[in-house]
Write a protein that holds these residues in place. Structure first.
Motif, PDB file in Angstrom:
ATOM      1  N   LYS A  27     -13.032  -6.119   6.499  1.00 34.70           N
ATOM      2  CA  LYS A  27     -14.095  -6.915   7.117  1.00 34.70           C
ATOM      3  C   LYS A  27     -14.850  -6.032   8.110  1.00 34.70           C
ATOM      4  CE  LYS A  27     -11.050 -10.889   6.907  1.00 34.70           C
ATOM      5  NZ  LYS A  27     -10.190 -11.826   7.610  1.00 34.70           N
TER       6      LYS A  27
ATOM      7  N   LYS B 111       0.834  -1.215   0.000  1.00 36.76           N
ATOM      8  CA  LYS B 111       0.000   0.000   0.000  1.00 36.76           C
ATOM      9  C   LYS B 111       0.864   1.258   0.000  1.00 36.76           C
ATOM     10  CE  LYS B 111      -4.640  -0.871   1.274  1.00 36.76           C
ATOM     11  NZ  LYS B 111      -5.809  -0.405   1.985  1.00 36.76           N
TER      12      LYS B 111
ATOM     13  N   HIS C  13     -15.437   6.957   7.664  1.00 36.56           N
ATOM     14  CA  HIS C  13     -15.269   5.501   7.849  1.00 36.56           C
ATOM     15  C   HIS C  13     -16.645   4.847   8.031  1.00 36.56           C
ATOM     16  CE1 HIS C  13     -11.029   5.840   7.968  1.00 36.56           C
ATOM     17  NE2 HIS C  13     -10.746   5.419   9.179  1.00 36.56           N
TER      18      HIS C  13
ATOM     19  N   LEU D 190     -10.236   6.018  16.905  1.00 36.47           N
ATOM     20  CA  LEU D 190     -10.209   7.478  16.769  1.00 36.47           C
ATOM     21  C   LEU D 190     -10.755   8.150  18.032  1.00 36.47           C
ATOM     22  CD1 LEU D 190     -11.229   7.878  13.011  1.00 36.47           C
ATOM     23  CD2 LEU D 190      -9.055   7.232  14.011  1.00 36.47           C
TER      24      LEU D 190
ATOM     25  N   PRO E 197     -15.580  -4.953  11.597  1.00 31.24           N
ATOM     26  CA  PRO E 197     -14.911  -5.154  12.885  1.00 31.24           C
ATOM     27  C   PRO E 197     -15.888  -5.681  13.931  1.00 31.24           C
ATOM     28  CG  PRO E 197     -14.737  -2.856  12.159  1.00 31.24           C
ATOM     29  CD  PRO E 197     -15.672  -3.541  11.224  1.00 31.24           C
TER      30      PRO E 197
HETATM   31  N1  LIG Z   1      -4.101  12.760  15.722  1.00 33.29           N
HETATM   32  C1  LIG Z   1      -4.565  12.795  14.474  1.00 33.29           C
HETATM   33  O1  LIG Z   1      -4.944  13.853  13.986  1.00 33.29           O
HETATM   34  C2  LIG Z   1      -4.634  11.523  13.651  1.00 33.29           C
HETATM   35  C3  LIG Z   1      -4.974  11.605  12.300  1.00 33.29           C
HETATM   36  C4  LIG Z   1      -5.080  10.418  11.581  1.00 33.29           C
HETATM   37  C5  LIG Z   1      -4.832   9.196  12.183  1.00 33.29           C
HETATM   38  N2  LIG Z   1      -4.470   9.144  13.490  1.00 33.29           N
HETATM   39  C6  LIG Z   1      -4.250   7.848  14.151  1.00 33.29           C
HETATM   40  O2  LIG Z   1      -3.596   6.971  13.256  1.00 33.29           O
HETATM   41  C7  LIG Z   1      -4.109   5.655  13.359  1.00 33.29           C
HETATM   42  C8  LIG Z   1      -4.590   5.166  11.997  1.00 33.29           C
HETATM   43  O3  LIG Z   1      -5.670   5.974  11.546  1.00 33.29           O
HETATM   44  P1  LIG Z   1      -6.587   5.516  10.317  1.00 33.29           P
HETATM   45  O4  LIG Z   1      -7.688   6.476  10.136  1.00 33.29           O
HETATM   46  O5  LIG Z   1      -5.693   5.172   9.165  1.00 33.29           O
HETATM   47  O6  LIG Z   1      -7.198   4.178  10.949  1.00 33.29           O
HETATM   48  P2  LIG Z   1      -8.039   3.022  10.290  1.00 33.29           P
HETATM   49  O7  LIG Z   1      -8.569   3.420   8.954  1.00 33.29           O
HETATM   50  O8  LIG Z   1      -9.002   2.591  11.325  1.00 33.29           O
HETATM   51  O9  LIG Z   1      -6.951   1.871  10.000  1.00 33.29           O
HETATM   52  C9  LIG Z   1      -6.081   1.346  10.945  1.00 33.29           C
HETATM   53  C10 LIG Z   1      -5.434   0.087  10.339  1.00 33.29           C
HETATM   54  O10 LIG Z   1      -6.365  -1.006  10.354  1.00 33.29           O
HETATM   55  C11 LIG Z   1      -6.682  -1.420   9.021  1.00 33.29           C
HETATM   56  N3  LIG Z   1      -8.140  -1.559   8.993  1.00 33.29           N
HETATM   57  C12 LIG Z   1      -9.031  -0.606   9.392  1.00 33.29           C
HETATM   58  N4  LIG Z   1     -10.286  -1.067   9.270  1.00 33.29           N
HETATM   59  C13 LIG Z   1     -10.191  -2.313   8.760  1.00 33.29           C
HETATM   60  C14 LIG Z   1     -11.171  -3.308   8.414  1.00 33.29           C
HETATM   61  N5  LIG Z   1     -12.479  -3.071   8.575  1.00 33.29           N
HETATM   62  N6  LIG Z   1     -10.744  -4.492   7.900  1.00 33.29           N
HETATM   63  C15 LIG Z   1      -9.419  -4.718   7.759  1.00 33.29           C
HETATM   64  N7  LIG Z   1      -8.441  -3.839   8.086  1.00 33.29           N
HETATM   65  C16 LIG Z   1      -8.817  -2.632   8.584  1.00 33.29           C
HETATM   66  C17 LIG Z   1      -6.229  -0.301   8.116  1.00 33.29           C
HETATM   67  O11 LIG Z   1      -5.895  -0.785   6.820  1.00 33.29           O
HETATM   68  P3  LIG Z   1      -5.807   0.200   5.532  1.00 33.29           P
HETATM   69  O12 LIG Z   1      -4.670   1.143   5.801  1.00 33.29           O
HETATM   70  O13 LIG Z   1      -5.555  -0.740   4.413  1.00 33.29           O
HETATM   71  O14 LIG Z   1      -7.121   0.934   5.420  1.00 33.29           O
HETATM   72  C18 LIG Z   1      -5.020   0.225   8.876  1.00 33.29           C
HETATM   73  O15 LIG Z   1      -3.922  -0.595   8.644  1.00 33.29           O
HETATM   74  C19 LIG Z   1      -5.252   5.700  14.392  1.00 33.29           C
HETATM   75  O16 LIG Z   1      -4.756   5.244  15.632  1.00 33.29           O
HETATM   76  C20 LIG Z   1      -5.589   7.174  14.474  1.00 33.29           C
HETATM   77  O17 LIG Z   1      -6.044   7.519  15.760  1.00 33.29           O
HETATM   78  C21 LIG Z   1      -4.370  10.286  14.235  1.00 33.29           C
END
Ligand SMILES: NC(=O)c1ccc[n+]([C@@H]2O[C@H](COP(=O)([O-])OP(=O)(O)OC[C@H]3O[C@@H](n4cnc5c(N)ncnc54)[C@H](OP(=O)(O)O)[C@@H]3O)[C@@H](O)[C@H]2O)c1
Length: 246
Positions: free
Chosen positions: A171, A100, A223, A186, A173
């Motif tokens: 999938k 990715k 999301h 989040l 969750p």
């Molecule tokens: N402080 C801030 O402003 C800020 C901003 C952004 C993010 N963050 C932090 O960074 C982290 C990641 O954020 P995010 O928005 O990228 O999180 P996310 O979309 O929930 O994804 C987290 C990880 O899990 C995988 N994943 C999520 N949902 C899935 C599902 N239903 N099935 C299979 N795999 C799944 C994602 O894969 P993919 O990558 O392939 O989707 C990714 O590797 C979080 O802890 C968030 O709190 C913080």
């Protein structure tokens, strides 16, 4: 001359504009990535560079101005560093996202944010004459930070584990953390920086929390919408980020 306080209000104003923009346009990384956002970088490297950068900016202030010896400041610096050491050097290696990428634009805008945010917090915490938070709000903030960190870590772990090694899809969750909301990770992050703001007891700390809300509330709504469109069987009673509310 423009006061520091006014600069911080302008920074908070920019967060509100960003919030309105992100409500209309999803930040294009992870599941929301789409072509047309320019050159990309392997996502793991993107996370390391954009999030590791803030540690350099933050600690440059203490290298320059000296590290105050008050225990409250030392604890705040420790928590900030703990979060970002994990986010830049542990989290990227736990992801199951072989092959990715993320747009360089996302990495660049995160670095720009981290440049300002790391400076705002580094400047604030390195001031020797700053007012400190009361013991009550410091203690409450600490508790909120720890709970938020634990929730963020546990929910991210559950999401990452949804894919078996080598799988690439998405999938629904499951598990107790996802019973009421789609994005407990989040919510955990919002709790963390809300706690941190209480512990700081300053406009600088508050500005970081407002920016976190501006980034993460639209992302949680996006999301949640995406899950509902993608999976017709998605649990109808599940909310996006605040149980029973939103
Ligand atoms: N402080 C801030 O402003 C800020 C901003 C952004 C993010 N963050 C932090 O960074 C982290 C990641 O954020 P995010 O928005 O990228 O999180 P996310 O979309 O929930 O994804 C987290 C990880 O899990 C995988 N994943 C999520 N949902 C899935 C599902 N239903 N099935 C299979 N795999 C799944 C994602 O894969 P993919 O990558 O392939 O989707 C990714 O590797 C979080 O802890 C968030 O709190 C913080």
């Amino acid at each position: 001359m423009i006061s520091t306080e006014n600069l911080l209000f302008a920074w908070i104003g920019l967060a509100l504009i960003t919030f309105l923009y992100l409500l209309r346009k999803n930040a294009p990384y992870g599941r929301h990535q789409s072509p047309g956002w320019g050159p990309t970088i392997p996502n793991r490297m993107g996370w390391i560079i954009m999030e590791g950068f803030v540690l350099l900016v933050f600690w440059a202030w203490f290298w320059h101005l000296g590290l105050p010896q008050e225990p409250q400041i030392l604890i705040l610096c420790g928590l900030f560093s703990l979060h970002y050491l994990h986010r830049s050097f542990v989290f990227p290696f736990r992801l199951r996202t072989q092959g990715k990428t993320m747009p360089l634009l996302i990495m660049g805008s995160a670095m720009l944010f981290n440049l300002v945010n790391g400076s705002v917090l580094g400047w604030d915490l390195s001031q020797t004459n700053r007012e400190t938070a009361s013991t009550w709000s410091f203690g409450l903030g600490f508790l909120l930070f720890v709970l938020g960190f634990a929730l963020n870590y546990a929910a991210d772990s559950r999401l990452i584990a949804l894919r078996k090694p080598g799988e690439t899809g998405y999938k629904i969750p499951d598990g107790p953390l996802f019973r009421f909301i789609s994005c407990p990770n989040l919510l955990g992050e919002i709790m963390e920086w809300g706690g941190f703001a209480l512990m700081c007891g300053s406009l600088a700390g508050l500005s970081f929390w407002i920016w976190t809300l501006a980034n993460l509330l639209p992302r949680a709504l996006a999301h949640h919408r995406w899950y509902r469109q993608r999976f017709p069987e998605y649990p109808g009673e599940r909310k996006a980020i605040f149980p029973f509310i939103l």
